[in-house]
Enzyme design. Structure first.
Site, PDB file in Angstrom:
ATOM      1  N   GLU A 168       0.808  -1.230   0.000  1.00 12.30           N
ATOM      2  CA  GLU A 168       0.000   0.000   0.000  1.00 12.30           C
ATOM      3  C   GLU A 168       0.837   1.274   0.000  1.00 12.30           C
ATOM      4  O   GLU A 168       0.633   2.160   0.823  1.00 12.30           O
ATOM      5  CB  GLU A 168      -1.006  -0.043   1.163  1.00 12.30           C
ATOM      6  CG  GLU A 168      -1.904  -1.282   1.051  1.00 12.30           C
ATOM      7  CD  GLU A 168      -2.859  -1.487   2.233  1.00 12.30           C
ATOM      8  OE1 GLU A 168      -2.889  -0.650   3.140  1.00 12.30           O
ATOM      9  OE2 GLU A 168      -3.564  -2.516   2.228  1.00 12.30           O
ATOM     10  N   ASN A 209       2.192  -4.754  -3.323  1.00 16.48           N
ATOM     11  CA  ASN A 209       0.809  -5.192  -3.151  1.00 16.48           C
ATOM     12  C   ASN A 209      -0.054  -3.990  -2.773  1.00 16.48           C
ATOM     13  O   ASN A 209       0.354  -3.166  -1.949  1.00 16.48           O
ATOM     14  CB  ASN A 209       0.810  -6.240  -2.013  1.00 16.48           C
ATOM     15  CG  ASN A 209      -0.494  -6.961  -1.811  1.00 16.48           C
ATOM     16  OD1 ASN A 209      -1.030  -7.549  -2.744  1.00 16.48           O
ATOM     17  ND2 ASN A 209      -1.014  -6.937  -0.586  1.00 16.48           N
ATOM     18  N   HIS A 245     -10.103  -6.006  -2.991  1.00 16.72           N
ATOM     19  CA  HIS A 245     -11.189  -5.823  -2.018  1.00 16.72           C
ATOM     20  C   HIS A 245     -12.286  -5.053  -2.748  1.00 16.72           C
ATOM     21  O   HIS A 245     -12.272  -3.825  -2.801  1.00 16.72           O
ATOM     22  CB  HIS A 245     -10.701  -5.029  -0.801  1.00 16.72           C
ATOM     23  CG  HIS A 245      -9.719  -5.778   0.041  1.00 16.72           C
ATOM     24  ND1 HIS A 245     -10.070  -6.909   0.754  1.00 16.72           N
ATOM     25  CD2 HIS A 245      -8.404  -5.564   0.277  1.00 16.72           C
ATOM     26  CE1 HIS A 245      -8.997  -7.357   1.400  1.00 16.72           C
ATOM     27  NE2 HIS A 245      -7.976  -6.566   1.134  1.00 16.72           N
ATOM     28  N   GLU A 274      -6.024 -10.629  -2.056  1.00 18.87           N
ATOM     29  CA  GLU A 274      -6.863 -10.466  -0.850  1.00 18.87           C
ATOM     30  C   GLU A 274      -8.335 -10.347  -1.235  1.00 18.87           C
ATOM     31  O   GLU A 274      -9.050  -9.472  -0.747  1.00 18.87           O
ATOM     32  CB  GLU A 274      -6.444  -9.207  -0.071  1.00 18.87           C
ATOM     33  CG  GLU A 274      -4.969  -9.160   0.293  1.00 18.87           C
ATOM     34  CD  GLU A 274      -4.573  -7.973   1.165  1.00 18.87           C
ATOM     35  OE1 GLU A 274      -5.470  -7.272   1.687  1.00 18.87           O
ATOM     36  OE2 GLU A 274      -3.363  -7.759   1.342  1.00 18.87           O
ATOM     37  N   ASP A 276     -12.094 -10.156  -1.737  1.00 20.58           N
ATOM     38  CA  ASP A 276     -13.441 -10.270  -1.156  1.00 20.58           C
ATOM     39  C   ASP A 276     -14.348  -9.286  -1.883  1.00 20.58           C
ATOM     40  O   ASP A 276     -13.879  -8.332  -2.511  1.00 20.58           O
ATOM     41  CB  ASP A 276     -13.489 -10.111   0.381  1.00 20.58           C
ATOM     42  CG  ASP A 276     -12.710  -8.941   0.931  1.00 20.58           C
ATOM     43  OD1 ASP A 276     -12.552  -7.934   0.214  1.00 20.58           O
ATOM     44  OD2 ASP A 276     -12.271  -9.020   2.098  1.00 20.58           O
TER      45      ASP A 276
HETATM   46  O1  9MR Z   1      -7.273  -8.983   7.803  1.00 20.98           O
HETATM   47  C1  9MR Z   1      -6.550  -8.026   8.534  1.00 20.98           C
HETATM   48  C2  9MR Z   1      -7.350  -7.644   9.780  1.00 20.98           C
HETATM   49  O2  9MR Z   1      -7.471  -8.754  10.642  1.00 20.98           O
HETATM   50  C3  9MR Z   1      -6.671  -6.504  10.488  1.00 20.98           C
HETATM   51  O3  9MR Z   1      -7.452  -6.086  11.566  1.00 20.98           O
HETATM   52  C4  9MR Z   1      -6.450  -5.370   9.497  1.00 20.98           C
HETATM   53  C5  9MR Z   1      -5.774  -4.186  10.134  1.00 20.98           C
HETATM   54  O4  9MR Z   1      -5.544  -3.174   9.201  1.00 20.98           O
HETATM   55  O5  9MR Z   1      -5.666  -5.834   8.416  1.00 20.98           O
HETATM   56  C6  9MR Z   1      -6.331  -6.793   7.690  1.00 20.98           C
HETATM   57  O6  9MR Z   1      -5.628  -7.139   6.520  1.00 20.98           O
HETATM   58  C7  9MR Z   1      -5.315  -6.074   5.620  1.00 20.98           C
HETATM   59  C8  9MR Z   1      -4.075  -6.490   4.885  1.00 20.98           C
HETATM   60  O7  9MR Z   1      -3.053  -6.770   5.779  1.00 20.98           O
HETATM   61  C9  9MR Z   1      -3.642  -5.430   3.887  1.00 20.98           C
HETATM   62  N1  9MR Z   1      -4.711  -5.066   3.009  1.00 20.98           N
HETATM   63  C10 9MR Z   1      -5.958  -4.713   3.639  1.00 20.98           C
HETATM   64  C11 9MR Z   1      -6.400  -5.826   4.581  1.00 20.98           C
HETATM   65  C12 9MR Z   1      -7.744  -5.490   5.191  1.00 20.98           C
HETATM   66  O8  9MR Z   1      -7.633  -4.382   6.036  1.00 20.98           O
END
Ligand code: 9MR
Length: 354
Positions: A168, A209, A245, A274, A276
């Protein structure tokens, strides 16, 4: 945007209805419907026939849920730790490393013959307090970053096949995100991070990513330009991870396939890392049908581009999705519901993989 055609809607309904009948008849009781030869075909089996993997994120607290683990272990051939390899988890005190959560995921993957995507080495979020609570000079932060990256990559050498090295890094308009790393070290921190990771494990695939880079547009253009530049400079970058996402209210990213293809032409792998597809809840039949269509479309887009190496769901069940906690009133984003029952999206993915 591709709309749901009558034909595909009918196909979905038939697939759903057939599954219901098979389950009711006790014919299909496993994680996947029985194949003609009697061999159960999982999403992973189907993806492998195309030379792809089909994976899911998972998270350490969920690993006490045996029914959840059974599907995670059987349906997928790749897993990603949702949190366990992030900086706050792996270096909770400066120079003190804790691999326990990441190791638990790696051990689970080994037991299930799955590969692991490492996630993530450099990110502005979920950093340990010791890093965010003070100021750093550039030489100090450089040393801290290098040490973290190399310790982690070395620890997981041979155990993960790919790393999200920087996560990011860009804003929506394609400018650099003003993270502590960017502000202190300048944009060169990305090339440095890739080089340091490569030194620590010359075989592992190194990715950048991000989310909202599925379509061609300002943000994905920024990755395209950066990737071209890094490749020209001989920086070890091997792939671009498109998080995917998605949300029904924002429309399907119709340029996804073209976008994947332009990265391939740079000599890079791509992956949907990732996935969804959220919606406003409650879900209904129409929303679930559109969601299924989108899952099919993105699976087909990956299959259509040779260097799109695989697809990872951001966990596979609504039971453990991050969405409801982050987006008020939204959810139902994954192919399995909260009871671990398969939704139309699951059958649509299967159709795409057949
Ligand atoms: O799935 C992850 C969630 O459990 C955490 O609380 C969150 C915190 O920011 O991060 C989520 O995973 C993220 C991933 O590491 C990077 N891309 C976005 C994902 C969703 O927030």
């Amino acid at each position: 945007m591709r709309t749901t055609t009558t034909r595909s809607r009918t196909r979905l309904r038939l697939a759903g209805a057939l599954a219901t009948v098979l389950v009711a008849a006790g014919i299909a009781t496993g994680p996947a419907a029985a194949h003609a030869e009697g061999k159960p075909q999982t999403l992973a089996d189907l993806a492998q026939r195309h030379g792809r993997y089909f994976g899911s994120a998972t998270d350490n607290p969920e690993l006490v849920d045996e029914p959840y683990k059974a599907i995670l272990g059987s349906e997928f051939d790749q897993i990603t730790p949702g949190n366990g390899m992030k900086w706050y988890a792996t270096e909770p005190q400066q120079g003190v490393f804790d691999w326990s959560q990441g190791d638990e995921i790696v051990n689970l993957a080994r037991a299930n013959h799955q590969k692991v995507r490492g996630h993530t080495l450099v990110w502005h979020s979920q950093l340990p307090g010791w890093l965010t609570s003070r100021e750093w000079t550039a030489p100090e932060l450089r040393a801290v970053l290098k040490k973290h990256i190399q310790a982690e990559v070395r620890h997981y050498r041979g155990k993960v096949f790919a790393w999200d090295v920087v996560n990011e890094a860009f804003n929506e308009d394609g400018t650099y995100r003003e993270t502590v790393f960017y502000k202190t070290l300048g944009p060169g921190y990305i090339a440095d991070a890739l080089r340091w990771a490569h030194q620590a494990d010359p075989k592992v695939k190194l990715y950048l990513n991000d989310y909202n880079i599925e379509s061609v547009g300002a943000k994905s253009d920024a990755y395209y330009e950066l990737a071209k530049e890094l490749r020209a400079q001989g920086v070890p970058l091997h792939g671009i991870g498109l998080q995917a996402h998605l949300a029904l209210q924002y429309g399907y990213p119709t340029t996804l396939e073209d976008n994947l293809r332009r990265f391939s032409r740079l000599g890079l792998d791509t992956a949907l890392t990732e996935v969804d597809i959220r919606m406003y809840v409650p879900a209904d039949e129409a929303k679930l049908a559109t969601q299924a269509e989108w899952y099919r479309d993105l699976t087909e887009a990956c299959l259509a581009v040779r260097r799109c190496v695989g697809i990872t769901l951001w966990d596979y069940t609504d039971k453990y999705s991050w969405i409801p906690a982050f987006f008020d009133g939204e959810g139902a984003a994954l192919p399995w519901d909260e009871q671990l029952a398969r939704k139309p999206a699951y059958f649509a993915i299967r159709e795409a993989l057949r």
